[in-house]
Design an enzyme around this catalytic site. Sequence first.
Site, PDB file in Angstrom:
ATOM      1  N   LYS A  81       0.942  -1.112   0.212  1.00  0.00           N
ATOM      2  CA  LYS A  81      -0.050  -0.123   0.090  1.00  0.00           C
ATOM      3  C   LYS A  81       0.806   1.159  -0.075  1.00  0.00           C
ATOM      4  CE  LYS A  81      -4.212   1.707   2.468  1.00  0.00           C
ATOM      5  NZ  LYS A  81      -4.996   1.655   3.701  1.00  0.00           N
ATOM      6  N   SER A 156      -9.467   2.187   2.455  1.00  0.00           N
ATOM      7  CA  SER A 156      -8.714   3.106   1.867  1.00  0.00           C
ATOM      8  C   SER A 156      -7.423   2.094   1.244  1.00  0.00           C
ATOM      9  CB  SER A 156      -7.653   3.796   2.853  1.00  0.00           C
ATOM     10  OG  SER A 156      -7.105   3.281   3.921  1.00  0.00           O
ATOM     11  N   SER A 180     -10.655   0.451   6.539  1.00  0.00           N
ATOM     12  CA  SER A 180      -9.954   0.618   5.303  1.00  0.00           C
ATOM     13  C   SER A 180      -9.385  -0.639   4.558  1.00  0.00           C
ATOM     14  CB  SER A 180      -8.664   1.613   5.534  1.00  0.00           C
ATOM     15  OG  SER A 180      -9.133   2.801   5.733  1.00  0.00           O
TER      16      SER A 180
END
Length: 460
Positions: A81, A156, A180
């Site tokens: 990420k 996210s 997320s």
Amino acid sequence: MTAPHYLTATEMAHLVRTRQVSAVELLQAHLDRIEQVNPQVNAIVTLVAEQALDAAKAADAAGTGTGEATGPLHGVPVAHKDLVDTKGIRTTYGSPIYADHVPDKDDVIVERLRSAGAILVGKTNTPEFGTGSHTVNEVFGATRNPYDLSRSAGGSSGGAAAALASGMVPLADGSDMGGSLRNPASFCNVVGLRPTPGRVPALSDQAAWYTLSVQGPMARTVDDLTLMMSVISGFDARSPYSITEGFTPDERDVAGLRVAWSPDLGGLPVDPETAAVTATAPGVFERLGARVEQVELDLSDADDAFRVYRAWYYALAFGELDGLGANAAWNVEQGRKLTGADLARAERLRSGLYHRMAAFFDTYDVLIAPVSQVPPFPVEHPYVSEINGVRLPDYLAWMRSAYWISVLHAPAASVPAGFTPSGLPVGVQIIGRPFADATVLRVARAFERATEHGLRRPPL
């Protein structure tokens, strides 16, 4: 036959270890897949193909062909990420402020995956500083859902989930403060685990004791989640609440397990299509021999506690930055308004919830509920403003089904539960008592194998 890029990470590791396929061949299959689908999905925002090929060549040179390898993920591609620091590789945190930022060290989760032999192929998209459950930012734009390119991939960790679903990588890391990791897993028909805080050590120079945000594994199968957890979990003295005990998988079935079912976590609005899909989950567990009971919960104290802790963190972590986007700036402003009394109230509420849920888990082994209150929404919408006729006060409110659970200090997994009539994925959330990560994965595996929803691939 299964396409190479849709094999499981467990299968890939075995094939490389036994030299049935080379790490270079495996990586090239994924690079080809990235070239094919990433322009449509926008999941991987920084690709390091040449560096990955060098690592794959080194992995092939290191393999012995005797069943031994440098690590359990030897030669397996992985993406990180874009909130996670990667040494020498651009890491933007989804923010124009850091558009050209290149860290000089790896995050601990990167260190551990690299030491296990994984091959880093790139970074996955995230909203600015992971703010919100819709992956869009001013640096790279929006990530689209592989099952319907007009829809959100969630957030996210939306880039991670979309990359997994479309076969760009078999493993990815995510982070989760308010859903997320779980929300994009639900939106993209993959699996993800929010571990008990401390199970995967988190390092911070600013908020070393902050337990609301965690890092965790994402994959296409629960077995791969478990494999990744065996690599990224474990004590690290640099994290003050790092769990000292090791992570041991639980391979038992779920017959006789006590399963609590909550269709709305105590009155939250839930989209009818999401409700219809998640309502099938109790019957699956009953057929597997578990004892299922619908329960009435009151987790409403979690709302105030979460919002206070989140706002406090944003003011601490990002309050000195200029040029923040609207969502991050709003959170910072909320944090600046907090008083000592607000923090004291949040701590009392969270403590009360912890003890009430400890008593709850004396009666039940796991709680199952919707991950998200809605199916994937149109990608051009910034957030969900209404659910089933109920207007929502702000951009956070549509994810209460996830962020209420974050406050409980509990492990929670998102597992594919089915599809809406138009083919949009919906996940079910499996929540365990604190520190019972292995039990959550055990239950998730049983549900996954009984339903096989995760085998349905996107039309890309």
